[in-house]
Design a protein around this motif. Structure first.
Motif, short mmCIF file in Angstrom:
data_model
loop_
_atom_site.label_atom_id
_atom_site.label_comp_id
_atom_site.label_asym_id
_atom_site.label_seq_id
_atom_site.Cartn_x
_atom_site.Cartn_y
_atom_site.Cartn_z
N ALA A 1 -19.67 -22.51 -14.78
CA ALA A 1 -19.57 -24.03 -15.64
C ALA A 1 -18.24 -24.16 -16.38
CB ALA A 1 -20.96 -24.09 -16.36
N ASP A 2 -17.82 -23.34 -16.94
CA ASP A 2 -16.45 -23.45 -17.63
C ASP A 2 -15.54 -24.01 -17.16
OD1 ASP A 2 -18.01 -22.52 -20.16
OD2 ASP A 2 -17.52 -20.56 -19.60
N LEU A 3 -15.50 -23.95 -15.79
CA LEU A 3 -14.50 -24.10 -14.61
C LEU A 3 -14.45 -25.23 -13.83
CD1 LEU A 3 -13.92 -20.38 -13.71
CD2 LEU A 3 -12.52 -21.49 -15.28
N GLY A 4 -15.67 -26.03 -14.33
CA GLY A 4 -15.90 -27.15 -13.21
C GLY A 4 -15.03 -28.23 -13.04
N ASP A 5 -14.27 -28.40 -13.91
CA ASP A 5 -13.29 -29.62 -14.12
C ASP A 5 -11.96 -29.10 -13.65
OD1 ASP A 5 -12.58 -28.14 -16.23
OD2 ASP A 5 -12.19 -29.77 -17.64
N ARG B 1 -15.07 -27.39 -3.70
CA ARG B 1 -13.82 -27.59 -4.70
C ARG B 1 -12.91 -28.39 -4.21
NH1 ARG B 1 -16.25 -25.34 -9.50
NH2 ARG B 1 -17.65 -23.52 -8.97
N GLU B 2 -11.86 -28.56 -5.23
CA GLU B 2 -10.68 -29.27 -4.60
C GLU B 2 -9.37 -28.43 -5.18
OE1 GLU B 2 -10.17 -32.30 -2.99
OE2 GLU B 2 -12.54 -32.84 -2.82
N GLY B 3 -8.41 -28.44 -4.31
CA GLY B 3 -7.35 -27.76 -4.73
C GLY B 3 -6.22 -27.41 -3.56
N LEU C 1 -1.38 -17.01 -6.49
CA LEU C 1 -0.93 -16.76 -7.85
C LEU C 1 0.18 -17.62 -8.29
CD1 LEU C 1 -0.13 -12.59 -7.62
CD2 LEU C 1 -1.93 -14.19 -8.98
N GLN C 2 0.67 -18.15 -7.18
CA GLN C 2 1.92 -19.32 -7.32
C GLN C 2 1.03 -20.59 -7.86
OE1 GLN C 2 5.06 -18.96 -7.94
NE2 GLN C 2 4.82 -16.72 -7.74
N ALA C 3 0.03 -20.75 -7.05
CA ALA C 3 -0.71 -22.06 -7.42
C ALA C 3 -1.23 -21.87 -8.65
CB ALA C 3 -2.02 -22.28 -6.30
N VAL C 4 -1.84 -20.90 -9.14
CA VAL C 4 -2.19 -20.69 -10.58
C VAL C 4 -0.95 -20.99 -11.58
CG1 VAL C 4 -3.13 -19.11 -12.45
CG2 VAL C 4 -3.87 -18.86 -10.32
N LEU C 5 0.24 -20.16 -11.15
CA LEU C 5 1.42 -20.46 -12.38
C LEU C 5 1.94 -21.70 -12.27
CD1 LEU C 5 3.33 -18.36 -13.98
CD2 LEU C 5 4.59 -18.35 -11.75
N TRP C 6 2.10 -22.40 -11.17
CA TRP C 6 2.58 -23.63 -11.24
C TRP C 6 1.76 -24.97 -11.51
CZ3 TRP C 6 7.94 -24.59 -10.59
CH2 TRP C 6 8.53 -23.41 -10.28
N ASN C 7 0.67 -24.76 -10.93
CA ASN C 7 -0.47 -26.01 -11.00
C ASN C 7 -1.70 -25.72 -11.82
OD1 ASN C 7 1.20 -27.17 -9.03
ND2 ASN C 7 0.04 -26.10 -7.33
N GLY C 8 -1.92 -24.37 -12.46
CA GLY C 8 -3.00 -24.37 -13.13
C GLY C 8 -4.26 -24.19 -12.52
#
Length: 283
Positions: free
Chosen positions: A182-186, A210-212, A222-229
């Protein structure tokens, strides 16, 4: 004593439960129970102490377990040597994920010791196919992670790993000791390409749509985390580069490391691979 009966005995001894052993052996429980009772009659001793919650090995059963494993290992080596004598013996293994997993390293070492004459071919696979090419006939056996569609496949669980959320080190959530879904819903979550196994996609999306961004490999995640959060998930025990943090996710089902092969495939090299993998990941 027949080798088949010894295999039944080893399955019950390792599972310590007739129901689970029957499932592992792809048979119903009554004939398994009858086979074990006949084996006890043959050796003249009780092998299992039975209770409503399961079974435990008796001292005689413990001795037989060691001997049965040795006999089955020897029988497997005989099969493999005969197969190799008939032609070059090859097994193709599909691998998904981190090749530095210590369980995989132990498996490779143990398999080389057991089958030094076997040509082992490895097919590294991206995240779009959790069966590593098994359904397409590209590999004989896969070392991968569940869950995925198991239709017409046989799956042996090797280990379970807790799962954490992969975040940028400067993400405010990275300072938390633990998180819930639930902490990651947005947040945006990485997605796999259209046509990827929906059970697999759903697991890595925390059980809901989900969307992404679309990714195919660990480095792309990892790059998606690093560049786009983007939110990423990963089993614990995997080293990540600087700039990332992993926070335990308390309400996420663990990730299962599994060996999987096509249902009904009787290739003795696959059987040996799975048994050696089971032992290697147990340590």
């Amino acid at each position: 004593m027949e080798l088949r009966t010894l295999r039944y005995f080893v399955a019950v001894a390792e599972e310590l439960h007739f129901g689970r052993a029957a499932t592992r052996l792809h048979m119903s429980q009554p004939p398994l129970s009858r086979a074990i009772k006949q084996l006890e009659a043959d050796v003249g001793a009780v092998l299992f102490a039975r209770s409503p919650v399961g079974v435990t090995l008796t001292p005689v059963g413990t001795v037989l377990l060691d001997e049965a494993r040795s006999l089955l290992d020897h029988a497997e080596r005989v099969r493999v040597r005969v197969r190799a004598a008939a032609g070059a013996a090859t097994i193709t293994v599909g691998i998904l994920g981190d090749g530095t997993d210590p369980g995989a390293a132990r498996l490779a070492a143990a398999y080389r010791r057991a089958h030094p004459g076997i040509d082992v071919r490895v097919r590294d696979t991206d995240l779009t196919d959790p069966t590593c090419g098994l359904r397409a006939g590209l590999v004989d056996v896969a070392l991968t992670r569940a869950p995925f569609d198991e239709t017409a496949l046989t799956v042996r669980a090797l280990r379970t790993d807790p799962v954490g959320v992969v975040l940028r080190a400067d993400d405010p959530l990275a300072r938390r000791d633990r998180l819930r879904l639930a902490d990651l819903g947005d947040r945006r979550w990485f997605q796999f390409p259209r046509g990827t196994d929906p059970i697999w996609q759903s697991y890595w999306n925390g059980g809901r749509p989900r969307e992404g961004p679309t990714v195919r490999a660990v480095q792309e995640c990892l790059q998606a985390v690093l560049w786009n959060g983007t939110v990423g998930l990963a089993p614990f025990g995997h080293d990540l580069p600087a700039g990332f943090a992993v926070v335990p996710l308390t309400d996420m089902a663990p990730s299962r490391v599994v060996a999987v092969w096509n249902e009904g495939d009787t290739n003795p090299l696959i059987r040996s691979f799975v048994e050696i993998a089971t032992a290697a990941y147990r340590h």
